[in-house]
Motif scaffolding. Structure first.
Motif, PDB file in Angstrom:
ATOM      1  N   GLY A 103     -19.727  -0.421  -4.870  1.00 24.33           N
ATOM      2  CA  GLY A 103     -19.017   0.853  -5.080  1.00 24.33           C
ATOM      3  C   GLY A 103     -17.593   0.780  -4.562  1.00 24.33           C
ATOM      4  O   GLY A 103     -16.657   1.274  -5.217  1.00 24.33           O
ATOM      5  N   ALA A 104     -17.406   0.169  -3.399  1.00 22.54           N
ATOM      6  CA  ALA A 104     -16.065   0.038  -2.822  1.00 22.54           C
ATOM      7  C   ALA A 104     -15.179  -0.830  -3.716  1.00 22.54           C
ATOM      8  O   ALA A 104     -13.996  -0.516  -3.915  1.00 22.54           O
ATOM      9  N   GLU A 105     -15.733  -1.896  -4.255  1.00 25.44           N
ATOM     10  CA  GLU A 105     -14.965  -2.773  -5.150  1.00 25.44           C
ATOM     11  C   GLU A 105     -14.577  -2.024  -6.426  1.00 25.44           C
ATOM     12  O   GLU A 105     -13.451  -2.144  -6.925  1.00 25.44           O
ATOM     13  N   GLU A 106     -15.498  -1.251  -6.948  1.00 19.35           N
ATOM     14  CA  GLU A 106     -15.212  -0.474  -8.149  1.00 19.35           C
ATOM     15  C   GLU A 106     -14.101   0.553  -7.879  1.00 19.35           C
ATOM     16  O   GLU A 106     -13.179   0.715  -8.688  1.00 19.35           O
ATOM     17  N   GLN A 107     -14.161   1.205  -6.729  1.00 20.03           N
ATOM     18  CA  GLN A 107     -13.118   2.177  -6.357  1.00 20.03           C
ATOM     19  C   GLN A 107     -11.770   1.482  -6.169  1.00 20.03           C
ATOM     20  O   GLN A 107     -10.733   2.010  -6.580  1.00 20.03           O
ATOM     21  N   ARG A 108     -11.786   0.302  -5.561  1.00 24.08           N
ATOM     22  CA  ARG A 108     -10.539  -0.458  -5.383  1.00 24.08           C
ATOM     23  C   ARG A 108      -9.936  -0.802  -6.736  1.00 24.08           C
ATOM     24  O   ARG A 108      -8.733  -0.690  -6.942  1.00 24.08           O
ATOM     25  N   LEU A 109     -10.782  -1.199  -7.671  1.00 25.31           N
ATOM     26  CA  LEU A 109     -10.324  -1.541  -9.020  1.00 25.31           C
ATOM     27  C   LEU A 109      -9.724  -0.315  -9.711  1.00 25.31           C
ATOM     28  O   LEU A 109      -8.641  -0.398 -10.311  1.00 25.31           O
ATOM     29  N   LEU A 110     -10.385   0.822  -9.588  1.00 25.30           N
ATOM     30  CA  LEU A 110      -9.866   2.057 -10.202  1.00 25.30           C
ATOM     31  C   LEU A 110      -8.529   2.464  -9.577  1.00 25.30           C
ATOM     32  O   LEU A 110      -7.609   2.912 -10.291  1.00 25.30           O
ATOM     33  N   ARG A 111      -8.390   2.309  -8.265  1.00 23.16           N
ATOM     34  CA  ARG A 111      -7.102   2.629  -7.604  1.00 23.16           C
ATOM     35  C   ARG A 111      -5.990   1.718  -8.105  1.00 23.16           C
ATOM     36  O   ARG A 111      -4.865   2.156  -8.329  1.00 23.16           O
ATOM     37  N   ARG A 112      -6.316   0.446  -8.291  1.00 21.34           N
ATOM     38  CA  ARG A 112      -5.292  -0.481  -8.806  1.00 21.34           C
ATOM     39  C   ARG A 112      -4.877  -0.096 -10.219  1.00 21.34           C
ATOM     40  O   ARG A 112      -3.705  -0.211 -10.579  1.00 21.34           O
ATOM     41  N   LYS A 115      -2.612   3.000  -9.924  1.00 21.81           N
ATOM     42  CA  LYS A 115      -1.289   2.651  -9.405  1.00 21.81           C
ATOM     43  C   LYS A 115      -0.462   1.879 -10.425  1.00 21.81           C
ATOM     44  O   LYS A 115       0.726   1.669 -10.236  1.00 21.81           O
ATOM     45  N   GLY A 116      -1.087   1.416 -11.457  1.00 22.59           N
ATOM     46  CA  GLY A 116      -0.373   0.656 -12.475  1.00 22.59           C
ATOM     47  C   GLY A 116      -0.323  -0.837 -12.181  1.00 22.59           C
ATOM     48  O   GLY A 116       0.359  -1.579 -12.880  1.00 22.59           O
ATOM     49  N   GLU A 117      -1.039  -1.269 -11.142  1.00 23.65           N
ATOM     50  CA  GLU A 117      -1.077  -2.699 -10.831  1.00 23.65           C
ATOM     51  C   GLU A 117      -1.809  -3.460 -11.932  1.00 23.65           C
ATOM     52  O   GLU A 117      -1.516  -4.628 -12.181  1.00 23.65           O
ATOM     53  N   ILE A 118      -2.742  -2.783 -12.570  1.00 28.38           N
ATOM     54  CA  ILE A 118      -3.488  -3.368 -13.686  1.00 28.38           C
ATOM     55  C   ILE A 118      -3.300  -2.426 -14.866  1.00 28.38           C
ATOM     56  O   ILE A 118      -3.532  -1.226 -14.757  1.00 28.38           O
ATOM     57  N   ASN A 119      -2.857  -2.976 -15.990  1.00 35.01           N
ATOM     58  CA  ASN A 119      -2.703  -2.128 -17.180  1.00 35.01           C
ATOM     59  C   ASN A 119      -3.064  -2.921 -18.431  1.00 35.01           C
ATOM     60  O   ASN A 119      -3.261  -4.126 -18.382  1.00 35.01           O
TER      61      ASN A 119
END
Length: 168
Positions: A103-112, A115-119
């Protein structure tokens, strides 16, 4: 002056000589052990003698310390192997990601992503970001599949008499 009993002179060259203890003669295969000290000088021979004698004595003690493996020794070795295997398995299971980790990894991915770090402009970036999460989500399943394949391979090998997989 009396000569040392472990020192022997033959053709001008000095040798170390020791009688094999009676209880070890059958194991070692001879009654006497000799070794050239590679010198014709008595004082030098005396210096070289004691390390050779002490090494032989240590070897004799080592041979005495060895014994036949008993059924109890084998049982103890099997139990130690079993306990070590269980401990490795427990450590591996503890290292597996928990639902909270996933869950924490999934939340980290969603935050990235937020933030536009991943698009979507960077296809390889999106794949890389999701790969870690996918590996984490599949870790337990992949491990179970691996163990099942190993078990199948072991059964097939052992039924045909092939011990390659368990030789070590």
């Amino acid at each position: 002056m009396a000569r040392l009993t472990y020192l022997e002179r033959r053709n001008g060259t000095y040798y170390a000589r020791i009688d094999i203890p009676v209880d070890l003669v059958a194991h070692i295969g001879s009654e006497v052990r000799k070794k050239s000290l590679r010198t014709k000088d008595e004082n030098e021979a005396k210096k070289r003698l004691w390390p050779v004698i002490e090494a032989w004595r240590a070897e004799f003690e080592d041979v005495r310390a060895r014994r036949e493996i008993t059924a109890d020794d084998k049982a103890a070795a099997v139990w130690q192997h079993y306990e070590a295997t269980i401990q490795r398995d427990e450590q591996k299971r503890r290292a597996m990601p928990t639902p909270a980790d996933m869950g924490a990894e999934e939340q980290r991915l969603l935050r990235r992503i937020e933030k536009g770090e991943i698009n979507s402009d960077s296809f390889s970036g999106m794949i890389n970001a999701h790969t870690e999460l996918e590996l984490m989500l599949r870790a337990r399943t992949d491990d179970a599949n691996l163990r099942a394949r190993r078990l199948t391979a072991l059964k097939a090998a052992l039924s045909s008499g092939d011990i390659k997989l368990i030789e070590s």
